[in-house]
Each structure stands twice: as C-alpha cells, then as structure tokens.
Motif scaffolding. Structure first.
Motif, PDB file in Angstrom:
ATOM      1  N   ILE A  83       0.835  -1.212   0.000  1.00 51.94           N
ATOM      2  CA  ILE A  83       0.000   0.000   0.000  1.00 51.94           C
ATOM      3  C   ILE A  83       0.868   1.260   0.000  1.00 51.94           C
ATOM      4  N   PRO A  84       1.776   1.453   0.979  1.00 54.28           N
ATOM      5  CA  PRO A  84       2.651   2.636   0.889  1.00 54.28           C
ATOM      6  C   PRO A  84       3.747   2.476  -0.153  1.00 54.28           C
ATOM      7  N   LEU A  85       4.135   1.216  -0.457  1.00 58.37           N
ATOM      8  CA  LEU A  85       5.190   0.976  -1.437  1.00 58.37           C
ATOM      9  C   LEU A  85       4.779   1.496  -2.811  1.00 58.37           C
ATOM     10  N   LYS A  86       3.530   1.254  -3.171  1.00 62.54           N
ATOM     11  CA  LYS A  86       3.042   1.646  -4.495  1.00 62.54           C
ATOM     12  C   LYS A  86       2.341   2.998  -4.497  1.00 62.54           C
ATOM     13  N   PHE A  87       1.682   3.313  -3.375  1.00 56.52           N
ATOM     14  CA  PHE A  87       0.829   4.501  -3.362  1.00 56.52           C
ATOM     15  C   PHE A  87       1.265   5.562  -2.364  1.00 56.52           C
ATOM     16  N   GLY A  88       2.340   5.288  -1.620  1.00 55.82           N
ATOM     17  CA  GLY A  88       2.885   6.287  -0.706  1.00 55.82           C
ATOM     18  C   GLY A  88       1.918   6.696   0.385  1.00 55.82           C
ATOM     19  N   HIS A  89       2.030   7.954   0.793  1.00 54.87           N
ATOM     20  CA  HIS A  89       1.166   8.464   1.860  1.00 54.87           C
ATOM     21  C   HIS A  89      -0.297   8.466   1.431  1.00 54.87           C
ATOM     22  N   ARG A  90      -0.530   8.564   0.135  1.00 56.95           N
ATOM     23  CA  ARG A  90      -1.912   8.537  -0.358  1.00 56.95           C
ATOM     24  C   ARG A  90      -2.561   7.189  -0.035  1.00 56.95           C
ATOM     25  N   GLY A  91      -1.817   6.107  -0.190  1.00 55.69           N
ATOM     26  CA  GLY A  91      -2.351   4.788   0.123  1.00 55.69           C
ATOM     27  C   GLY A  91      -2.707   4.651   1.590  1.00 55.69           C
ATOM     28  N   LEU A  92      -1.831   5.154   2.478  1.00 56.29           N
ATOM     29  CA  LEU A  92      -2.113   5.100   3.912  1.00 56.29           C
ATOM     30  C   LEU A  92      -3.345   5.936   4.259  1.00 56.29           C
ATOM     31  N   ALA A  93      -3.440   7.100   3.631  1.00 53.53           N
ATOM     32  CA  ALA A  93      -4.586   7.969   3.899  1.00 53.53           C
ATOM     33  C   ALA A  93      -5.886   7.314   3.454  1.00 53.53           C
ATOM     34  N   LEU A  94      -5.864   6.645   2.296  1.00 56.92           N
ATOM     35  CA  LEU A  94      -7.072   5.988   1.817  1.00 56.92           C
ATOM     36  C   LEU A  94      -7.439   4.790   2.679  1.00 56.92           C
ATOM     37  N   TYR A  95      -6.436   4.066   3.171  1.00 54.44           N
ATOM     38  CA  TYR A  95      -6.740   2.955   4.079  1.00 54.44           C
ATOM     39  C   TYR A  95      -7.400   3.472   5.363  1.00 54.44           C
ATOM     40  N   GLY A  96      -6.849   4.535   5.928  1.00 51.14           N
ATOM     41  CA  GLY A  96      -7.461   5.133   7.115  1.00 51.14           C
ATOM     42  C   GLY A  96      -8.865   5.629   6.829  1.00 51.14           C
ATOM     43  N   GLN A  97      -9.070   6.194   5.639  1.00 49.55           N
ATOM     44  CA  GLN A  97     -10.402   6.656   5.248  1.00 49.55           C
ATOM     45  C   GLN A  97     -11.367   5.482   5.151  1.00 49.55           C
ATOM     46  N   CYS A  98     -10.877   4.359   4.642  1.00 47.78           N
ATOM     47  CA  CYS A  98     -11.711   3.161   4.519  1.00 47.78           C
ATOM     48  C   CYS A  98     -12.170   2.673   5.890  1.00 47.78           C
ATOM     49  N   VAL A  99     -11.244   2.619   6.841  1.00 49.18           N
ATOM     50  CA  VAL A  99     -11.601   2.184   8.205  1.00 49.18           C
ATOM     51  C   VAL A  99     -12.626   3.139   8.823  1.00 49.18           C
ATOM     52  N   LEU A 100     -12.423   4.437   8.628  1.00 53.02           N
ATOM     53  CA  LEU A 100     -13.343   5.428   9.185  1.00 53.02           C
ATOM     54  C   LEU A 100     -14.741   5.280   8.585  1.00 53.02           C
ATOM     55  N   TRP A 101     -14.813   5.157   7.254  1.00 51.48           N
ATOM     56  CA  TRP A 101     -16.111   4.975   6.601  1.00 51.48           C
ATOM     57  C   TRP A 101     -16.799   3.706   7.103  1.00 51.48           C
ATOM     58  N   ASP A 102     -16.016   2.625   7.195  1.00 50.39           N
ATOM     59  CA  ASP A 102     -16.584   1.347   7.639  1.00 50.39           C
ATOM     60  C   ASP A 102     -17.126   1.461   9.055  1.00 50.39           C
ATOM     61  N   MET A 103     -16.383   2.120   9.926  1.00 56.07           N
ATOM     62  CA  MET A 103     -16.833   2.296  11.307  1.00 56.07           C
ATOM     63  C   MET A 103     -18.139   3.091  11.352  1.00 56.07           C
ATOM     64  N   ILE A 104     -18.207   4.192  10.601  1.00 56.03           N
ATOM     65  CA  ILE A 104     -19.407   5.030  10.601  1.00 56.03           C
ATOM     66  C   ILE A 104     -20.610   4.231  10.104  1.00 56.03           C
ATOM     67  N   VAL A 105     -20.457   3.580   8.957  1.00 56.32           N
ATOM     68  CA  VAL A 105     -21.578   2.867   8.336  1.00 56.32           C
ATOM     69  C   VAL A 105     -22.085   1.748   9.235  1.00 56.32           C
ATOM     70  N   ILE A 106     -21.185   0.950   9.807  1.00 57.23           N
ATOM     71  CA  ILE A 106     -21.618  -0.212  10.589  1.00 57.23           C
ATOM     72  C   ILE A 106     -22.113   0.188  11.970  1.00 57.23           C
TER      73      ILE A 106
END
Length: 431
Positions: free
Chosen positions: A209-232
């Motif tokens: 994730i950070p190897l290919k996408f850098g800080h953007r990949g980490l930010a999107l992963y964190g965004q995914c966890v946040l969205w998942d937490m809110i929705v569920i």
C-alpha cells in the motif's frame, strides 16, 4: 551441549505457545501496522519488496482456483442449509431465510446511500445519462447476462446455487449433495488450518500500500476504516432501535446482548468463532426461547454476512481509487445482486469476504489486472474492517431472532433463560 539444546528447545516451545495464545485479530493488526511501516520507511529496499511479492502468491492461487472454490463452497452451503435445517426449523425456515435476504438487500442499499454521502464518486460515468428505474433493471440484467456468458466465475456462482438446490431436494441426487458437503467442509478446513498464515500474508500485502501509493495509500486505508466504522456503527444503532420498536425486548435486554456479543464479534473477527457466546447471550440476555435462538443464531452464522457485504462495497470504492479503476454509484448498484448472493454464502472465517468476493467483483468491474485487484483488496479488507463487520453480523442475528419470536410467534412470550447448565449443554452440542 545436550543441556543447552534442551534449554533452547524449551525456550522455542514456550515462545511458540506464547505466539499461539495471542488472539488472531491482534496478530493481524500488529503485522498490518508493521507492513505499512516497512513499506513507508523502505520503499526502495529490495528485501522489503521481496517480502511484499511473497505475500501475493496466495492471492494469485485464489484467483486461479476461484471458479472451482466458489462452485464447491456455494453448492455445499446450499445443500447443507436445505438438508440439515429445513426439517428441524419447520415452518420457520422460509421466514428466517426471507428475513436474512431482506436484511441483506436493505443493508446494501443503505451502504450505497452512505457511499453517495461519504465519497465523491459520480452517480454515473462521464457522458452516461442516469437511467430510469426500468432502464436500471434492464441495465443490471443486461450487464449480468453479458458477464455471465463471458466469465466462468459467474457461471460457477449460478451453477452452484442450482446444483446445491437440486442435489438436496432430489432424493436420487442426495449422495452427490453429501459429496459436495464433504468437499466444501474440507476446503474450509484447509483455509482454517491456514489461518496462522493470514496475519503474515496481510503484513506482506500491507507493504504494497505505501510501497506503491505512498502516503496517499495510507490515507485511503485510514479513510476506509473510518467509513466502515461510521456505516456499521450507525447500522447497529438503527438495528437496536428497530428491535426496541417492533419487539417486546427491554432496553436492558438489548444493551446486555449487544454489550456481550458485539465486543466478542469485534475481538474474534469471525462469525463461527462467536457462535457459542452468541447462542448463550441470545437466550440469557435477549430472552429468546431455545428453539428461536438456535434457528436465528445458527442460521445467521451460516447465512448472514450483511455487514461484511457493506464493508465489501466500501473497500471496493477505496481499492478502485487506489488502482485508478473508474467507478460510479451506477457500477456499485450493478454489484448489489451478486454481492447479496455471495453475502448469504460467504464463509464466516476472518477475512473470508476479502478472499471470496474480490475475484467476482474484479470480473464485474472489468478490472484490467485481477491479481493486483485481489491482492490489494485483501490487504485493505483487513485489520479493523472485518472486526467491525463481524460485530455487526453477529448482533444482527439476535435482532432477527427477536423479530421472529415476537412478530411471527406472538403466542410465545420472551423467556430469559437462567439455567446456565442447560444453556452450556446446548452450546456444546453446537460447537
């Protein structure tokens, strides 16, 4: 020298026992964090890249064998459901299945609406006009028909549903049904035996994730966890309110049940690992009768993965952003019918949705590199995401049981089981 060797063996044995005692979710979270840190800190290190590549071999194998795995697992699940539960559940069988199917459909529509609020993905692709409701249905039918005619994986999905129903309902084909059930159980047994490798694989894939996408990949992963937490979490609150509104459960019963089962599901990350606690709490805390608890919880463990399917849609959007795959709410809507089916038949093992749904989604979205899609999907669908999903899946089972008992069997009043010995004996029979 012999004493030194024995001492070293004892240390290794003690270390191995200590590692095996660590809960699986904690291992996953730890190695996920380590993988993200390594990818971010050493993006050009060849050894780190080699570790990442080693983690892609198992997803490649899953993609290669996906059609065979989907066919056998879905056929076995359908046949087992009909053979093992239809007579025992009696008239409640159809009702419980309809409740879980309805909840699966509603939850995916709910998650799609949330994606429209949380994400900035367009309603349709550029230059494509929004269809009418009838046009949307025709587009879904046309897309699925085209993909079904071209893709063996979708053909396996449809054939498995038909084969499971035929072999379980036609007496002459019952031996075949038992053969499929045995094959399905053996496949799941292999996956369960490989669960020790799951945290290692997640750690390796997380490097990418950070190897290919850098800080953007980490930010999107964190965004995914946040969205998942809110929705569920919002979904679970809504289910608690629904339970209070349409059943005779008290707030004390509902909160006691959620307070017991939700953390257990979150901690284990797998529906089957939560089954025993869920059965006990459904009777003791939620006040379900033994018959209704058995039907709703056991059936739900097999059938209900509605929160996992919601997480699947969220991860799909994030992975599409990471890989630059064009996606819109219309594409998400086209995923709903097959995802509902896969949610009913997905195995309840930690991270199971990532393994078994991602290849089908790659096919439906016409992803140019399915292997990269699956490996990235599995890496993102890890850590806290399956933990939130399992917590929601398992508590929904109890709410369905309460609705089933109070709305479809009004003559039966809720009974709070107090004989813990009786409950424990019943649970031992299920585990």
């Amino acid at each position: 020298m012999e004493q030194i060797a024995k001492s070293r063996a004892a240390i290794v044995s003690k270390w191995a026992r200590g590692v095996s005692a660590v809960p699986l979710p904690l291992k996953v979270l730890s190695l996920l964090g380590l993988g993200l840190a390594l990818g971010l800190a050493f993006p050009h290190n060849e050894a780190v890249r080699a570790v990442y590549v080693s983690g892609t071999y198992f997803p490649r194998l899953i993609v290669t064998l996906a059609a065979v795995l989907v066919f056998h697992l879905l056929t076995a699940a359908m046949a087992k459901l009909i053979l093992n539960h239809k007579e025992r559940a009696g008239k409640l069988f159809l009702r419980i299945v309809m409740l879980y199917v309805a909840m699966g459909i509603v939850s995916l529509i709910y998650a799609t609406l949330w994606l429209g609020v949380l994400s900035n993905i367009p309603t349709t692709q550029a230059g494509v006009s929004l269809p009418t409701p009838l046009g949307w249905v025709k587009q879904i039918a046309g897309t699925l028909s085209h993909v079904l005619s071209q893709q063996p994986l979708l053909q396996a999905l449809g054939a498995a549903m038909l084969m499971g129903w035929l072999t379980a309902t036609v007496p002459a084909l019952r031996p075949a049904a038992h053969g499929f059930i045995t094959a399905g159980d053996r496949i799941l047994s292999v996956f369960r035996k490989l669960l020790w490798y799951y945290p290692i694989m997640i750690g390796c894939l997380a490097i990418g994730i950070p190897l290919k996408f850098g800080h953007r990949g980490l930010a999107l992963y964190g965004q995914c966890v946040l969205w998942d937490m809110i929705v569920i979490v919002v979904w679970c609150v809504a289910m608690m309110l629904l339970c209070k509104a349409v059943t005779r459960r008290s707030w004390k019963q509902i909160l006691s049940y959620y307070g017991t089962v939700w953390p257990t599901g979150f901690g284990t990350g797998g529906s089957y690992d939560t089954l025993a606690v869920n059965l006990i709490s459904a009777e003791k805390d939620l006040g379900l009768s033994a018959e209704i608890a058995e039907i709703s919880i056991v059936f739900g463990t097999v059938l209900n993965k509605n929160c996992a399917t919601m997480s699947t849609l969220i991860v799909t959007v994030i992975v599409a952003k990471l890989l630059g795959v064009p996606i819109s709410l219309m594409e998400i809507a086209l995923l709903l019918p097959p995802v509902v089916v896969m949610g009913l038949e997905s195995p309840g093992i930690p991270g199971g949705a990532g393994y078994f749904m991602s290849p089908v989604i790659a096919v439906l979205l016409h992803v140019p590199n399915p292997v990269l899609w699956v490996s990235t999907f599995i890496a993102v669908y890890s850590g806290l995401i399956p933990m939130f999903s399992t917590a929601g899946n398992t508590t929904d089972d109890g709410v369905v049981g309460a609705i089933l008992q109070d709305c479809f069997q009004p003559a039966r009043h809720p009974v709070a089981a107090t004989d813990e010995t009786t409950i424990s004996i019943a649970v031992k029979g299920k585990t």
